[in-house]
Write an enzyme that holds these catalytic residues in place. Structure first.
Site, short mmCIF file in Angstrom:
data_model
loop_
_atom_site.label_atom_id
_atom_site.label_comp_id
_atom_site.label_asym_id
_atom_site.label_seq_id
_atom_site.Cartn_x
_atom_site.Cartn_y
_atom_site.Cartn_z
N TYR A 59 0.83 -1.22 0.00
CA TYR A 59 0.00 0.00 0.00
C TYR A 59 0.86 1.26 0.00
CZ TYR A 59 -4.11 -2.83 0.20
OH TYR A 59 -5.08 -3.74 -0.14
N HIS A 117 -15.11 1.69 -0.37
CA HIS A 117 -14.00 0.78 -0.05
C HIS A 117 -12.81 1.52 0.56
CE1 HIS A 117 -15.58 -2.45 -3.09
NE2 HIS A 117 -16.25 -2.41 -1.96
N THR A 184 -16.92 -1.27 -13.84
CA THR A 184 -16.83 -2.25 -12.76
C THR A 184 -17.28 -3.61 -13.27
OG1 THR A 184 -17.59 -2.80 -10.51
CG2 THR A 184 -19.03 -1.39 -11.82
P1 NAD Z 1 -12.41 -4.93 -11.64
O1 NAD Z 1 -10.95 -4.88 -11.96
O2 NAD Z 1 -12.97 -6.19 -11.11
O3 NAD Z 1 -13.22 -4.56 -12.97
C1 NAD Z 1 -12.87 -3.49 -13.80
C2 NAD Z 1 -13.87 -3.41 -14.93
O4 NAD Z 1 -13.54 -2.25 -15.69
C3 NAD Z 1 -13.83 -4.60 -15.89
O5 NAD Z 1 -15.16 -5.01 -16.16
C4 NAD Z 1 -13.18 -4.03 -17.15
O6 NAD Z 1 -13.70 -4.60 -18.35
C5 NAD Z 1 -13.58 -2.58 -17.06
N1 NAD Z 1 -12.63 -1.68 -17.73
C6 NAD Z 1 -11.29 -1.81 -17.86
N2 NAD Z 1 -10.78 -0.76 -18.51
C7 NAD Z 1 -11.84 0.04 -18.82
C8 NAD Z 1 -11.96 1.28 -19.51
N3 NAD Z 1 -10.90 1.92 -20.02
N4 NAD Z 1 -13.20 1.82 -19.65
C9 NAD Z 1 -14.29 1.19 -19.15
N5 NAD Z 1 -14.23 0.02 -18.49
C10 NAD Z 1 -13.02 -0.54 -18.32
O7 NAD Z 1 -12.66 -3.73 -10.63
P2 NAD Z 1 -13.93 -3.35 -9.73
O8 NAD Z 1 -15.17 -3.83 -10.39
O9 NAD Z 1 -13.76 -1.90 -9.42
O10 NAD Z 1 -13.84 -4.16 -8.38
C11 NAD Z 1 -12.80 -4.69 -7.71
C12 NAD Z 1 -12.14 -3.93 -6.57
O11 NAD Z 1 -10.98 -3.30 -7.06
C13 NAD Z 1 -12.78 -2.85 -5.79
O12 NAD Z 1 -12.93 -3.33 -4.50
C14 NAD Z 1 -11.75 -1.69 -5.73
O13 NAD Z 1 -11.64 -1.22 -4.41
C15 NAD Z 1 -10.49 -2.31 -6.17
N6 NAD Z 1 -9.53 -1.54 -6.97
C16 NAD Z 1 -9.51 -0.18 -7.00
C17 NAD Z 1 -8.61 0.50 -7.85
C18 NAD Z 1 -8.57 2.02 -7.83
O14 NAD Z 1 -8.78 2.62 -6.79
N7 NAD Z 1 -8.34 2.66 -8.97
C19 NAD Z 1 -7.77 -0.23 -8.68
C20 NAD Z 1 -7.82 -1.63 -8.63
C21 NAD Z 1 -8.71 -2.27 -7.78
#
Ligand code: NAD
Length: 241
Positions: A59, A117, A184
């Site tokens: 982190y 989250h 998502t």
């Molecule tokens: P996920 O990685 O499971 O899903 C991401 C989704 O975004 C996928 O369906 C993918 O097809 C889509 N995607 C990818 N690139 C894209 C784009 N350019 N435009 C539109 N869609 C796009 O992530 P999630 O559903 O957010 O859930 C998982 C967990 O990940 C959450 O709990 C979150 O806290 C954590 N997380 C957060 C971050 C961040 O803060 N940026 C990064 C990674 C994971």
């Protein structure tokens, strides 16, 4: 779907896909590994108990990395909607419920953002329960600014922990005329269940994503593509550009 002018209250759920084009890895982009680590090792309370140094270092690195990233066109468009919607005649409230722990919605200028989250840039003291804004490392176990205990941890909700502010989210979904899910996968609950709840409570539902999410069948409309393209287009429609 109904014409946009019929909507007053809009709840927007965002996920890692909205930040992908800012250079922040999505959760599932690399075959179950997140930034080269197993989710079980770096995103569960059990992983933290097993190897706190590994988790704190992970982190610490992400906290540094997100401060080098900048909002993309999707964050900018949502911030514009957030700022302009309430001032419209007939406009109501916009609430951005994000699963993301980065601060890119805020840095784009969005005001109504709920981090279900948690956040990379705050820490939580497990001794006194205080939360503090934090941009530096935790690996050296710095003292809590409130109680001095060396008990600070990332203020991030891990798998197996309860997401923040669920009551507020449920109330907002009950008031919503439109629920929009952006970037998502629909794999992580309870966020993945919001679309069904919103529908049951009477909202129209729209999905903007690169590919169909797991709960895609629950949406009235799905638009597939990159968030940096789809989101500004949709916001333009809503604001009547
Ligand atoms: P996920 O990685 O499971 O899903 C991401 C989704 O975004 C996928 O369906 C993918 O097809 C889509 N995607 C990818 N690139 C894209 C784009 N350019 N435009 C539109 N869609 C796009 O992530 P999630 O559903 O957010 O859930 C998982 C967990 O990940 C959450 O709990 C979150 O806290 C954590 N997380 C957060 C971050 C961040 O803060 N940026 C990064 C990674 C994971």
């Amino acid at each position: 779907m109904a014409p946009m002018t019929r909507y007053r209250n809009i709840v927007i759920l965002t996920g890692a896909g909205v930040s992908a084009e800012s250079g922040i890895d999505t959760f599932r982009s690399a075959g179950g590994l997140w930034e080269q680590h197993r989710v079980e090792d770096v995103a569960t309370p059990e992983g933290f108990a097993r190897d706190p140094d590994l988790v704190l270092r992970f982190y610490d690195m992400r906290r540094v990395a997100i401060q080098t990233k900048v909002p993309n066109a999707a964050h900018e468009a949502l911030a514009r909607l957030d700022r302009e919607w309430a001032g419209r005649s007939g406009g109501g409230e916009v609430l951005i419920v994000t699963q993301n722990v980065d601060d890119l919605h805020e840095r784009a200028g969005a005001l109504n953002v709920l981090h279900m989250h948690g956040e990379h840039l705050t820490v939580w003291c497990t001794a006194c329960d205080a939360r503090h804004r934090w941009t530096g490392p935790l690996i050296e176990r710095p003292p809590c600014p409130a109680c001095a205990a060396p008990s600070l941890r990332p203020d991030v909700v891990w798998f197996g922990e309860v997401p923040y502010r669920m009551d507020e989210i449920t109330e907002a979904l009950a008031r919503a005329d439109l629920f929009v899910s952006i970037g998502t996968s629909g794999a992580v609950y309870p966020a993945a269940g919001f679309v069904r709840l919103a529908r049951e409570l009477g909202a129209d539902t729209l999905e903007l994503n690169l590919e169909r999410s797991q709960g895609s069948a629950w949406f009235d409309e799905t638009r597939l593509g990159a968030a940096s393209v789809l989101v500004p287009q949709w916001v333009g429609e809503v604001l009547g550009d």
